[in-house]
Write a protein that holds these residues in place. Sequence first.
Motif, PDB file in Angstrom:
ATOM      1  N   GLN A   1      31.832  -3.754  27.297  1.00  0.00           N
ATOM      2  CA  GLN A   1      31.319  -3.124  28.512  1.00  0.00           C
ATOM      3  C   GLN A   1      32.396  -2.189  29.075  1.00  0.00           C
ATOM      4  O   GLN A   1      33.088  -2.515  30.039  1.00  0.00           O
ATOM      5  CB  GLN A   1      30.922  -4.189  29.535  1.00  0.00           C
TER       6      GLN A   1
ATOM      7  N   LEU B   1      35.732  -8.052  29.579  1.00  0.00           N
ATOM      8  CA  LEU B   1      34.732  -6.994  29.706  1.00  0.00           C
ATOM      9  C   LEU B   1      34.842  -5.972  28.581  1.00  0.00           C
ATOM     10  O   LEU B   1      33.844  -5.596  27.969  1.00  0.00           O
ATOM     11  CB  LEU B   1      34.865  -6.287  31.059  1.00  0.00           C
TER      12      LEU B   1
ATOM     13  N   ASN C   1      32.974  -8.186  25.537  1.00  0.00           N
ATOM     14  CA  ASN C   1      31.603  -7.793  25.882  1.00  0.00           C
ATOM     15  C   ASN C   1      31.289  -6.335  25.586  1.00  0.00           C
ATOM     16  O   ASN C   1      30.151  -5.912  25.737  1.00  0.00           O
ATOM     17  CB  ASN C   1      31.329  -8.075  27.359  1.00  0.00           C
TER      18      ASN C   1
END
Length: 181
Positions: free
Chosen positions: A118, A112, A116
């Motif tokens: 994020q 994550l 990504n």
Amino acid sequence: MSIHIPNILLAIPRNPITAVGLPLALGFLSGYQSLKVENTNWYHKLAAPAGRPRREVFPFAWTILYLAMGYASHVAVKALDSSVLEVNRNDLSLGIGLYYAQLGLNYLWCTLFFQNHQIGLALVDSTLLTATTWYMTKLLDRATNAEATYFLLPYCAWLGFATYLNAGTWWLNREPKSTPK
């Protein structure tokens, strides 16, 4: 509350070598993602909260923590194998199930955050990981006569600190709210 743990998931921590090998292997796999990102513009532009250690600290800290959590899983399974009290067996089986859940959440965090980008979702993951690990430690404490706790408390403390770092990074790098014209 007792849960069923598949035999393979009990066999891995029965052996102390495979018990520490599993989290080490997962840690190295997830850590590889961070190595690829550490030298990117995205990572270097992130504002960091106060107290963030130098990046060289993380591989050493995580290696020690992976060894400790792996050995704690060995202690828990050995206690499960010898436990006759149903309350202890229930706590141990749930604790071992949570052990595997926290391994998954730990691996997911790197994907994550680093892969990504994020940061907010990574913060949710980090919060769940920390809560899961604290609860797992509580469950394993009495049933292992605190032996697993000695190995897990440093990990719990580090997760609290890591969640602070993740929250601070998210806060300092959140997108500014646009004002209507």
